[in-house]
Design an enzyme around this catalytic site. Structure first.
Site, PDB file in Angstrom:
ATOM      1  N   ASP A   2       0.631  -1.101  -0.243  1.00 15.46           N
ATOM      2  CA  ASP A   2       0.030   0.017   0.044  1.00 15.46           C
ATOM      3  C   ASP A   2       0.953   1.317  -0.018  1.00 15.46           C
ATOM      4  O   ASP A   2       1.936   1.243   0.569  1.00 15.46           O
ATOM      5  CB  ASP A   2      -0.861  -0.119   1.067  1.00 15.46           C
ATOM      6  CG  ASP A   2      -2.073   0.825   1.116  1.00 15.46           C
ATOM      7  OD1 ASP A   2      -2.264   1.282   0.044  1.00 15.46           O
ATOM      8  OD2 ASP A   2      -2.802   0.811   2.225  1.00 15.46           O
ATOM      9  N   ASN A   4       1.362   3.386  -3.091  1.00 16.68           N
ATOM     10  CA  ASN A   4       1.958   3.918  -4.199  1.00 16.68           C
ATOM     11  C   ASN A   4       1.081   5.168  -4.715  1.00 16.68           C
ATOM     12  O   ASN A   4       1.952   6.280  -5.097  1.00 16.68           O
ATOM     13  CB  ASN A   4       1.504   2.991  -5.180  1.00 16.68           C
ATOM     14  CG  ASN A   4       2.237   1.380  -5.186  1.00 16.68           C
ATOM     15  OD1 ASN A   4       3.307   1.406  -4.401  1.00 16.68           O
ATOM     16  ND2 ASN A   4       1.787   0.585  -6.025  1.00 16.68           N
ATOM     17  N   GLY A   5      -0.237   5.418  -4.370  1.00  9.39           N
ATOM     18  CA  GLY A   5      -0.783   6.690  -4.858  1.00  9.39           C
ATOM     19  C   GLY A   5      -0.157   7.721  -4.125  1.00  9.39           C
ATOM     20  O   GLY A   5      -0.108   8.822  -4.644  1.00  9.39           O
ATOM     21  N   SER A  47      -6.513  -6.396  -5.710  1.00 11.53           N
ATOM     22  CA  SER A  47      -7.664  -6.893  -4.975  1.00 11.53           C
ATOM     23  C   SER A  47      -9.009  -6.922  -6.009  1.00 11.53           C
ATOM     24  O   SER A  47      -9.080  -6.269  -7.024  1.00 11.53           O
ATOM     25  CB  SER A  47      -7.920  -6.462  -3.835  1.00 11.53           C
ATOM     26  OG  SER A  47      -8.544  -5.088  -4.040  1.00 11.53           O
ATOM     27  N   ASN A  50     -10.053  -3.824  -6.444  1.00 19.26           N
ATOM     28  CA  ASN A  50      -9.290  -2.789  -7.076  1.00 19.26           C
ATOM     29  C   ASN A  50      -9.924  -2.588  -8.389  1.00 19.26           C
ATOM     30  O   ASN A  50      -9.566  -1.433  -9.095  1.00 19.26           O
ATOM     31  CB  ASN A  50      -7.942  -3.283  -7.355  1.00 19.26           C
ATOM     32  CG  ASN A  50      -7.227  -2.960  -6.250  1.00 19.26           C
ATOM     33  OD1 ASN A  50      -6.133  -3.691  -5.757  1.00 19.26           O
ATOM     34  ND2 ASN A  50      -7.662  -1.848  -5.225  1.00 19.26           N
ATOM     35  N   TRP A  51     -10.911  -3.479  -8.868  1.00 15.83           N
ATOM     36  CA  TRP A  51     -11.699  -3.227 -10.073  1.00 15.83           C
ATOM     37  C   TRP A  51     -12.408  -1.723 -10.022  1.00 15.83           C
ATOM     38  O   TRP A  51     -12.687  -1.126 -10.969  1.00 15.83           O
ATOM     39  CB  TRP A  51     -12.651  -4.183 -10.735  1.00 15.83           C
ATOM     40  CG  TRP A  51     -11.860  -5.469 -10.997  1.00 15.83           C
ATOM     41  CD1 TRP A  51     -11.838  -6.520 -10.047  1.00 15.83           C
ATOM     42  CD2 TRP A  51     -11.128  -5.897 -11.975  1.00 15.83           C
ATOM     43  NE1 TRP A  51     -11.263  -7.682 -10.582  1.00 15.83           N
ATOM     44  CE2 TRP A  51     -10.750  -7.294 -11.756  1.00 15.83           C
ATOM     45  CE3 TRP A  51     -10.462  -5.077 -13.150  1.00 15.83           C
ATOM     46  CZ2 TRP A  51      -9.804  -7.750 -12.754  1.00 15.83           C
ATOM     47  CZ3 TRP A  51      -9.837  -5.824 -14.040  1.00 15.83           C
ATOM     48  CH2 TRP A  51      -9.364  -7.022 -13.818  1.00 15.83           C
ATOM     49  N   ARG A 176      -5.344  -2.179   8.169  1.00 15.49           N
ATOM     50  CA  ARG A 176      -6.447  -3.159   7.800  1.00 15.49           C
ATOM     51  C   ARG A 176      -5.925  -4.399   7.287  1.00 15.49           C
ATOM     52  O   ARG A 176      -4.810  -4.392   6.928  1.00 15.49           O
ATOM     53  CB  ARG A 176      -7.291  -2.339   6.851  1.00 15.49           C
ATOM     54  CG  ARG A 176      -8.176  -1.163   7.287  1.00 15.49           C
ATOM     55  CD  ARG A 176      -8.938  -0.698   6.251  1.00 15.49           C
ATOM     56  NE  ARG A 176      -8.178   0.017   5.091  1.00 15.49           N
ATOM     57  CZ  ARG A 176      -7.598   1.217   5.002  1.00 15.49           C
ATOM     58  NH1 ARG A 176      -7.858   2.152   6.077  1.00 15.49           N
ATOM     59  NH2 ARG A 176      -7.070   1.570   4.056  1.00 15.49           N
ATOM     60  N   SER A 178      -8.047  -5.765   4.933  1.00 16.17           N
ATOM     61  CA  SER A 178      -8.441  -5.435   3.613  1.00 16.17           C
ATOM     62  C   SER A 178      -8.731  -6.788   2.701  1.00 16.17           C
ATOM     63  O   SER A 178      -8.227  -6.939   1.353  1.00 16.17           O
ATOM     64  CB  SER A 178      -7.517  -4.804   2.510  1.00 16.17           C
ATOM     65  OG  SER A 178      -7.544  -3.386   3.161  1.00 16.17           O
TER      66      SER A 178
HETATM   67  C1  FPP Z   1      -2.030   0.022  -3.313  1.00 13.44           C
HETATM   68  O1  FPP Z   1      -1.479   0.987  -3.374  1.00 13.44           O
HETATM   69  C2  FPP Z   1      -1.572  -0.657  -4.373  1.00 13.44           C
HETATM   70  C3  FPP Z   1      -2.093  -1.503  -5.363  1.00 13.44           C
HETATM   71  C4  FPP Z   1      -3.416  -1.477  -5.504  1.00 13.44           C
HETATM   72  C5  FPP Z   1      -1.509  -1.984  -6.494  1.00 13.44           C
HETATM   73  C6  FPP Z   1      -0.084  -2.606  -6.301  1.00 13.44           C
HETATM   74  C7  FPP Z   1       0.687  -2.974  -7.457  1.00 13.44           C
HETATM   75  C8  FPP Z   1       1.893  -2.742  -7.671  1.00 13.44           C
HETATM   76  C9  FPP Z   1       2.884  -2.610  -6.546  1.00 13.44           C
HETATM   77  C10 FPP Z   1       2.427  -2.746  -8.946  1.00 13.44           C
HETATM   78  C11 FPP Z   1       1.926  -3.998  -9.813  1.00 13.44           C
HETATM   79  C12 FPP Z   1       2.339  -5.307  -9.285  1.00 13.44           C
HETATM   80  C13 FPP Z   1       3.133  -6.098  -9.844  1.00 13.44           C
HETATM   81  C14 FPP Z   1       3.175  -7.711  -9.133  1.00 13.44           C
HETATM   82  C15 FPP Z   1       3.790  -6.115 -11.207  1.00 13.44           C
HETATM   83  P1  FPP Z   1      -2.367   2.464  -3.457  1.00 13.44           P
HETATM   84  O2  FPP Z   1      -2.656   2.832  -4.757  1.00 13.44           O
HETATM   85  O3  FPP Z   1      -3.826   2.135  -2.847  1.00 13.44           O
HETATM   86  O4  FPP Z   1      -1.834   3.455  -2.652  1.00 13.44           O
HETATM   87  P2  FPP Z   1      -2.613   4.768  -1.969  1.00 13.44           P
HETATM   88  O5  FPP Z   1      -3.437   4.239  -0.810  1.00 13.44           O
HETATM   89  O6  FPP Z   1      -1.478   5.564  -1.198  1.00 13.44           O
HETATM   90  O7  FPP Z   1      -3.272   5.468  -2.776  1.00 13.44           O
END
Ligand code: FPP
Length: 233
Positions: A2, A4-5, A47, A50-51, A176, A178
């Site tokens: 978690d 990335n965003g 997940s 996530n869709w 969480r 999740s």
């Molecule tokens: C949650 O962070 C992350 C995801 C829903 C996607 C995870 C995917 C990757 C790490 C890259 C692709 C994976 C592979 C195996 C190639 P978030 O986007 O919800 O972050 P945030 O809560 O800060 O917005």
């Protein structure tokens, strides 16, 4: 995985940049875990929920996954990494399914270290799928209801044949579960790291593993029961 965003937002970048850096962190974690003696690493990459994200983000994630799998195949073979998946794989785009099937097939022979990608995964759908398959097996006479056990039911989960997780780590400061491995993590230890996934480094994984080593796992027993019996004179 978690954060990335938020990682991208902090830098004024589009969310997909966070996911792109997240893929780099996947590479780091894959080998860091193996170096630390871990035999199986499961990454919650997408997940079932996530869709519901914006279509361009979902498309971007699927694209990154396909590129990652194509790029990693040779490395997995060289480093003897077995790739497995859990989740409703038939719900993924056809292109991703094809690449996945190829990597899974070409790495199936390796047994020292396994990387499991949870894709279109949700624990509740997993239980439903397992219950349907179990009911069908009972109806066909392959399972008997009166001697059902957890281990016989668990064979119908996506994780059939895999050990339960010892340690579950969630990054980014969220605390969480999740919908992740709800049943398999019944006795797992949890570590919640404040680090955003793209920044999650080998040292962070090592710290989580060290924390795991300090936990006392009692599996329902008392602390005293777990102490080695005193040697009799
Ligand atoms: C949650 O962070 C992350 C995801 C829903 C996607 C995870 C995917 C990757 C790490 C890259 C692709 C994976 C592979 C195996 C190639 P978030 O986007 O919800 O972050 P945030 O809560 O800060 O917005």
């Amino acid at each position: 995985m978690d954060g990335n965003g938020r990682w991208a937002k902090q830098r004024g970048l589009p969310r997909i940049e966070g996911h792109r850096r997240g893929v780099e962190a996947v590479r780091t974690a894959t080998y860091a875990a193996r170096d630390l003696g871990v035999r199986m690493l499961t990454l919650y990459a997408f997940s079932a929920e996530n869709w519901n994200r914006p279509q361009d983000e979902v498309g971007g994630l699927m694209g990154l996954l396909e590129i990652y799998l194509k790029k990693e195949l040779e490395t997995f073979i060289r480093d003897r990494v077995c790739l497995k998946t859990i989740g409703r794989i038939d719900g993924l785009p056809a292109g991703v399914q094809r690449v996945l099937a190829n990597v899974v097939e070409k790495t199936a022979q390796f047994s020292d270290y396994t990387l499991v990608l949870a894709l279109n995964y949700g624990a509740r759908s997993e239980v439903l799928d397992a219950a349907h398959a179990y009911a069908a097996a009972v109806a066909a006479g392959r399972e008997k209801l009166n001697d059902s056990s957890w281990s016989s039911f668990a064979r119908y989960l996506y994780t059939s044949g895999m050990p339960d997780p010892d340690l579950v780590i969630r990054t980014s400061g969220e605390t969480r579960i999740s919908n992740f491995l709800l049943l398999q993590a019944a006795y797992a230890e949890f570590v919640f790291s404040p680090v955003l996934w793209p920044d999650f480094a080998k040292a962070d994984l090592a710290a989580a593993v060290a924390e795991f080593g300090r936990r006392e796992r009692r599996f329902g027993q008392t602390s005293d029961q777990l102490k080695p019996a005193a040697a009799t004179p």
